[in-house]
Scaffold this motif. Structure first.
Motif, PDB file in Angstrom:
ATOM      1  N   UNK A 102       0.913  -1.137  -0.105  1.00 31.52           N
ATOM      2  CA  UNK A 102       0.247   0.046   0.080  1.00 31.52           C
ATOM      3  C   UNK A 102       0.928   1.354  -0.191  1.00 31.52           C
ATOM      4  N   UNK A 103       0.450   2.411   0.197  1.00 31.75           N
ATOM      5  CA  UNK A 103       0.871   3.797   0.252  1.00 31.75           C
ATOM      6  C   UNK A 103       0.178   4.556   0.932  1.00 31.75           C
ATOM      7  N   UNK A 104       0.786   5.279   1.755  1.00 35.66           N
ATOM      8  CA  UNK A 104       0.224   6.275   3.105  1.00 35.66           C
ATOM      9  C   UNK A 104       0.184   7.630   2.268  1.00 35.66           C
ATOM     10  N   UNK A 105      -1.280   7.850   2.363  1.00 39.27           N
ATOM     11  CA  UNK A 105      -1.527   8.986   1.725  1.00 39.27           C
ATOM     12  C   UNK A 105      -1.785  10.402   2.536  1.00 39.27           C
ATOM     13  N   UNK A 106      -1.681   9.940   3.596  1.00 32.48           N
ATOM     14  CA  UNK A 106      -1.872  11.412   4.531  1.00 32.48           C
ATOM     15  C   UNK A 106      -0.383  12.112   4.803  1.00 32.48           C
ATOM     16  N   UNK A 107      -0.239  12.874   5.677  1.00 31.03           N
ATOM     17  CA  UNK A 107       1.015  13.916   5.806  1.00 31.03           C
ATOM     18  C   UNK A 107       0.854  14.752   4.484  1.00 31.03           C
ATOM     19  N   UNK A 108      -0.128  15.364   4.048  1.00 32.88           N
ATOM     20  CA  UNK A 108      -0.077  16.128   2.787  1.00 32.88           C
ATOM     21  C   UNK A 108       0.658  15.549   1.580  1.00 32.88           C
ATOM     22  N   UNK A 109       0.379  14.336   1.588  1.00 33.27           N
ATOM     23  CA  UNK A 109       0.909  13.642   0.351  1.00 33.27           C
ATOM     24  C   UNK A 109       2.313  13.439   0.117  1.00 33.27           C
ATOM     25  N   UNK A 110       3.197  13.737   1.247  1.00 33.28           N
ATOM     26  CA  UNK A 110       4.546  13.598   1.254  1.00 33.28           C
ATOM     27  C   UNK A 110       5.008  12.322   0.935  1.00 33.28           C
ATOM     28  N   UNK A 111       4.388  11.136   1.102  1.00 35.13           N
ATOM     29  CA  UNK A 111       5.099  10.016   1.172  1.00 35.13           C
ATOM     30  C   UNK A 111       4.314   9.137  -0.009  1.00 35.13           C
ATOM     31  N   UNK A 112       3.799   9.883  -0.825  1.00 30.71           N
ATOM     32  CA  UNK A 112       3.141   9.337  -2.128  1.00 30.71           C
ATOM     33  C   UNK A 112       4.184   9.608  -3.389  1.00 30.71           C
ATOM     34  N   UNK A 113       4.653   8.508  -3.619  1.00 30.56           N
ATOM     35  CA  UNK A 113       5.357   8.611  -4.957  1.00 30.56           C
ATOM     36  C   UNK A 113       4.912   9.195  -6.170  1.00 30.56           C
ATOM     37  N   UNK A 114       5.665   9.716  -7.132  1.00 35.09           N
ATOM     38  CA  UNK A 114       5.079  10.278  -8.128  1.00 35.09           C
ATOM     39  C   UNK A 114       4.051   9.312  -9.128  1.00 35.09           C
ATOM     40  N   UNK A 115       4.919   8.268  -9.140  1.00 34.01           N
ATOM     41  CA  UNK A 115       3.929   7.425 -10.171  1.00 34.01           C
ATOM     42  C   UNK A 115       2.461   6.976  -9.721  1.00 34.01           C
ATOM     43  N   UNK A 116       2.334   7.184  -8.544  1.00 36.79           N
ATOM     44  CA  UNK A 116       0.929   6.953  -8.003  1.00 36.79           C
ATOM     45  C   UNK A 116      -0.127   8.144  -8.602  1.00 36.79           C
ATOM     46  N   UNK A 117       0.290   9.243  -8.590  1.00 33.95           N
ATOM     47  CA  UNK A 117      -0.402  10.288  -9.111  1.00 33.95           C
ATOM     48  C   UNK A 117      -0.783  10.029 -10.859  1.00 33.95           C
ATOM     49  N   UNK A 118       0.097   9.446 -11.353  1.00 32.87           N
ATOM     50  CA  UNK A 118       0.141   9.261 -12.968  1.00 32.87           C
ATOM     51  C   UNK A 118      -0.613   7.828 -13.332  1.00 32.87           C
ATOM     52  N   UNK A 119      -0.577   6.841 -12.469  1.00 27.52           N
ATOM     53  CA  UNK A 119      -0.994   5.568 -12.721  1.00 27.52           C
ATOM     54  C   UNK A 119      -2.661   5.396 -12.154  1.00 27.52           C
ATOM     55  N   UNK A 120      -3.339   4.629 -13.006  1.00 29.97           N
ATOM     56  CA  UNK A 120      -4.596   4.498 -12.632  1.00 29.97           C
ATOM     57  C   UNK A 120      -4.661   3.613 -11.364  1.00 29.97           C
TER      58      UNK A 120
END
Length: 334
Positions: A116-134
Motif C-alpha cells: 500500500x501507500x500512505x496518503x496522509x501527511x499532505x501527500x509527502x509519502x506518495x511517490x510520483x508514479x501513484x499520481x500518474x497511474x490508474x
C-alpha cells in the motif's frame, strides 16, 4: 447482549461471504502461518520508521543502532505476552522488510508487514508514479507484492496500509483507496486505513467498498479513538467495520478515554468489532522508543477492574486480530 446488536450480527453473517470454517492464514515476514498462531497481537505499531524524513531516504537505517535498540525491546514486549506485531510502516516512509525479517529472527516476535501507500501527511509519502497511474495499475503493483514478494525478498505482505489526510478526501487518497479495494478482491488482504477523526472520509471509504461489493469487515478504521463522538463509531461498527482504538498509552487521561469508548461499544454488543493497540514505535527516526507495552502493563488490568471478563480480553487481544486480518476475500452477497 441487546436484541438490536444480535440482529446486526445476524445480518453480518448473512452478508459476509468469507468462510470461517475454512483454514485461514496470515503472512508474516517469515512466511505464512495459520491465523490462530498469531496469539496475543498488536494490530497497529511501528517496529521502526523514518516518518518525517525525505521520501528518498526513508528506508535507510543505522542498522547497528537499530538492532541494539529494537531487539531487546521486542524481546521484552514478547515476555509481556505479545506474540505478533502488525508493522504499519508503509513503503516510502520506512518499510524495510529485510530488516524486519532480521529483527523477527533475532527477537522471536512474529512481524507482519504491509503493501500500500500512505496518503496522509499532505501527500509527502506518495511517490510520483501513484499520481500518474490508474487505480488498477497501482493495484497491480500491490498484488505483485502479495504474489511474488516485496522487492525480490520473497517476504509477502499481510495487509494493505492506506491513509487519508484530514478534511474532504482528495482525489489521490480516493484513488489509492480504490486501488486497495481492487487489491483486496484479488488477494483477500485487509485494508487498514489511517482515517482518524474524519467522518467524511469514513463515508467516502464505505461508498467505495459498496461500489466494489466488498463487505465492510475487509476494512479497518485506523485511529478511530481520535473521534470524540462514540455514536459515529458505534454506527460504523454496526455495519460490520473494524474499529481500531490504537492510541493506548499509560497516562490516566488516555486510558480513561479508551475505556469509555470500549464500554460504549460493549454496551452495544460490539466488542467483536474492536482492535486495540498503541501506535508505538521502537525506532522513530533513530530516536527514543515510543512505547507499545502499556496494554500489557496497565490496560489489561484496567479492563478487569472495569468489569471486562477474561473472555472479552481474549477477544480484544487475540480473536479479533485473527478475524480482522485473516486473509480471505470478503464480498457482500447479492
Amino acid at each position: 447482549m441487546k436484541l438490536i446488536p444480535l440482529i446486526f450480527l445476524f445480518l453480518f453473517s448473512c452478508q459476509n461471504t468469507s468462510e470461517p470454517d475454512q483454514p485461514i492464514s496470515i503472512n508474516t515476514v517469515n512466511g505464512q502461518i495459520p491465523v490462530e498462531d498469531l496469539g496475543f497481537a498488536l494490530p497497529h505499531e511501528h517496529v521502526m520508521s523514518n516518518f518525517g524524513a525525505a521520501i528518498e531516504k526513508a528506508d535507510s537505517y543505522d542498522e547497528a543502532k537499530l538492532f541494539a535498540q529494537v531487539v531487546p525491546y521486542l524481546k521484552e514486549v514478547n515476555r509481556l505476552g505479545v506474540k505478533s506485531i502488525f508493522d504499519c510502516t508503509a513503503a516510502y516512509f520506512g518499510r524495510n522488510v529485510k530488516l524486519l525479517k532480521v529483527l523477527s529472527d533475532s527477537s522471536g516476535m512474529q512481524i507482519i508487514t504491509n503493501t500500500g501507500i500512505y496518503g496522509a501527511a499532505n501527500d509527502k509519502y506518495i511517490p510520483q508514479f501513484a499520481f500518474e497511474k490508474s487505480a488498477e495499475e497501482i493495484a497491480k503493483i500491490w498484488i505483485d507484492e502479495f504474489e511474488k514478494g516485496i522487492e525480490g525478498t520473497g517476504v509477502k505482505p499481510g495487509f494493505i496500509k492506506l491513509a487519508f489526510d484530514d478534511g474532504t478526501p482528495s482525489e489521490i487518497d480516493l484513488k489509492l483507496f480504490e486501488a486497495g479495494a481492487i487489491t483486496h478482491l484479488a488477494t483477500g488482504l485487509t485494508m487498514a486505513v489511517h482515517t482518524g477523526n474524519n467522518p467524511e472520509a469514513v463515508t467516502r471509504q464505505l461508498a467505495i467498498l459498496e461500489k466494489y461489493q466488498i463487505h465492510t469487515s475487509a476494512w479497518i478504521w485506523v485511529h478511530a479513538n481520535k473521534t470524540e463522538n462514540s455514536a459515529v463509531i458505534i454506527e460504523t461498527a454496526k455495519k460490520g467495520a473494524w474499529i481500531s482504538l490504537d492510541g493506548v498509552k499509560a497516562d490516566s487521561e488516555t486510558l480513561n478515554h479508551h475505556l469509555k469508548l470500549l464500554k460504549d461499544l460493549k454496551a452495544e454488543g460490539l466488542l467483536a468489532n474492536v482492535l486495540i493497540s498503541h501506535d508505538g514505535n521502537s525506532f522513530p527516526r533513530g530516536k527514543a522508543i515510543r512505547p507499545y507495552d502499556a496494554i500489557s502493563k496497565v490496560f489489561l488490568k484496567a479492563l478487569v477492574e472495569n468489569g471486562f471478563s477474561q473472555d472479552e480480553i481474549n477477544l480484544l487481544t487475540q480473536k479479533n486480530p485473527q478475524e480482522a486480518f485473516g486473509i480471505r476475500i470478503r464480498k457482500v452477497k447479492q
